[in-house]
Design an enzyme around this catalytic site. Structure first.
Site, short mmCIF file in Angstrom:
data_model
loop_
_atom_site.label_atom_id
_atom_site.label_comp_id
_atom_site.label_asym_id
_atom_site.label_seq_id
_atom_site.Cartn_x
_atom_site.Cartn_y
_atom_site.Cartn_z
N ASP A 13 0.86 -1.19 0.00
CA ASP A 13 0.00 0.00 0.00
C ASP A 13 0.90 1.24 0.00
O ASP A 13 2.05 1.18 0.45
CB ASP A 13 -0.87 -0.04 1.26
CG ASP A 13 -1.77 1.16 1.38
OD1 ASP A 13 -2.37 1.57 0.37
OD2 ASP A 13 -1.86 1.71 2.50
N ASP A 15 -0.32 5.10 0.54
CA ASP A 15 -0.67 6.13 1.53
C ASP A 15 -0.85 5.54 2.92
O ASP A 15 -1.64 4.61 3.11
CB ASP A 15 -1.97 6.84 1.13
CG ASP A 15 -1.80 7.63 -0.14
OD1 ASP A 15 -1.02 8.59 -0.13
OD2 ASP A 15 -2.43 7.27 -1.15
N LYS A 187 -9.57 -1.97 -3.63
CA LYS A 187 -9.46 -2.94 -2.54
C LYS A 187 -10.67 -2.84 -1.64
O LYS A 187 -11.11 -1.73 -1.37
CB LYS A 187 -8.19 -2.63 -1.70
CG LYS A 187 -6.91 -2.71 -2.44
CD LYS A 187 -5.72 -2.42 -1.50
CE LYS A 187 -5.35 -0.96 -1.47
NZ LYS A 187 -4.14 -0.65 -0.67
N ASP A 212 -2.16 -0.04 5.75
CA ASP A 212 -2.61 0.58 7.01
C ASP A 212 -4.10 0.44 7.24
O ASP A 212 -4.61 0.89 8.26
CB ASP A 212 -2.24 2.07 7.03
CG ASP A 212 -3.10 2.88 6.07
OD1 ASP A 212 -3.24 2.43 4.89
OD2 ASP A 212 -3.63 3.92 6.46
#
Lengths: 267, 267
Positions: A13, A15, A187, A212
């Protein structure tokens, strides 16, 4: 699959994992280099729908992380591929930014001239959105356009804290039109996994997804059989992680722990 | 109560009934004058939450309709009264325009300095809304502010056709925060009726509500025992009117028919 040595591929991922806003998270560059030195394939894998792969490449390169466009999977790109495959003769109105338009044009998706002429509305994050943009999208759906969303995350980790994401923008259109999105591309959907696996050419069980977000990264990992590693540098804190009812293989303070720690101890 | 002669008071919707956008609907001025000549009390009664009663007075006066501020009930005004009565010591963040702020200040509602310091978020129509405004409102609710909406109409009749209304803007915040509005002040709620009846001092059965919306004007009329008259100059067409399952006492082509027609023939 709890040992990093057995892992061949990393879905990473962006961000909240590699960057927080425009700020590179400490140790991210070094971990990425180490993973590559150890022969791991890395795919940057983000629900961001407002930037193109070219723009993401530029951002990573500027931060000192070398990357090819083909090593980046974004929901903007996957949405464009979805439209090319499923609606090759249809036109789209875009509630989104230049990065999304760039991917749509590269995939030769036709852009409608007026909202009311569009067959489809593509909704993404739009950080410069105005009332007029919302109203155009509303008119498109009222006139019959089907809704395709790049993703439906409720927030994303910006420099100034969690910021409202596509979930909100999409919610405005859905609430005002009484229509639900036909497709949410990002996602944890299979659309993202399919595109990722085309690039990685590995079995999910040989890959870890690090991110995250519980609802998109970790949920997707569990759903498709990846090893999962949650980082606490983004939208999820330890308390939320510990009360999560789904599967979490690893909880890491940050991406920097991915190589330096014996992952088993992090369980 | 199907005869206009027995009617003593008229609750008159503004947008789609008296005006379409900034354009006065033909015959509106003359009907209002005739009603007054015949001794009917008129209250302008709108779910608009982005303008103040002062602004609405100006708009009506400019169109040649004489009116006092006290003859206008707007959801901005009613929301301000609601906050003054129920949350006198609390501070509000405003996702809305100057007209709402004007009413809140007149009611001495405290305006929060930062979104994250607000006890309440007041949401209204905001035709100059930006992403930053949505994000501030999102932050207020994430930090614990309760949501008060001036209304929840999905669209309103603008000059260029139906435009996205508070229902959409509120939907953005509700979707991104997983929180629902605690209170929606506008029609068809009792908050609006209470304020109207304080001014009119009449029984509902002696009043007609004339408006263009099935969901707010007509639903409210039925709920509180008013005679109802739907006009087709706004957001509802004849087909929608005829398939409406609620009570509709009269269907009028426009407000111009209110005096000139034997209402019974319009049934």
């Amino acid at each position: 699959m709890k040992n990093l040595e057995e892992i061949k591929g990393v879905l990473m991922d962006i961000d909240g994992t590699v960057f927080r806003g425009n700020h590179l998270i400490k140790g991210a560059k070094e971990v990425i280099e180490e993973l590559r030195t150890n022969g791991k394939k890395i795919l940057f894998f983000s629900n961001r729908g407002n930037i193109s792969r070219r723009m993401a490449t530029d951002k990573l390169m500027k931060a000192g992380i070398s990357v090819e466009k083909e090593e980046i999977i974004l929901s903007s790109y996957v949405a464009a591929q979805f439209l090319r495959t499923n609606y090759p003769t249809k036109s789209a109105w875009v509630l989104g930014e230049i990065g999304l338009i760039e991917e749509l044009e590269e995939a030769e998706v036709q852009i409608a001239k007026k909202p009311t002429e569009a067959d489809l509305l593509v909704v993404s994050l739009h950080e410069h959105l105005t009332y007029a943009d919302l109203n155009d999208a509303f008119k498109a759906v009222r006139a019959g356009a089907r809704i395709i969303a790049t993703n439906s995350d409720k927030s994303f980790p910006a420099e100034t804290g969690e910021a409202i994401d596509v979930g909100g923008i999409l919610g405005a259109i859905e609430s005002a039109t009484n229509r639900r999105a036909d497709v949410v591309v990002g996602k944890p959907s299979h659309f993202m996994v399919d595109e990722a696996m085309k690039q990685l050419r590995l079995e999910p069980e040989k890959c870890v997804i690090i991110g995250d977000s519980l609802g998109s990264d970790m949920a997707m990992g569990e759903l498709f059989g990846f090893t999962t590693a949650l980082v606490l540098t983004g939208g999820t804190n330890r308390e939320q992680a510990e009360s999560y009812s789904g599967r979490l293989d690893f909880i890491l303070p940050s991406i920097a722990s991915l190589c330096n720690t014996d992952l088993k101890e992090e369980m």
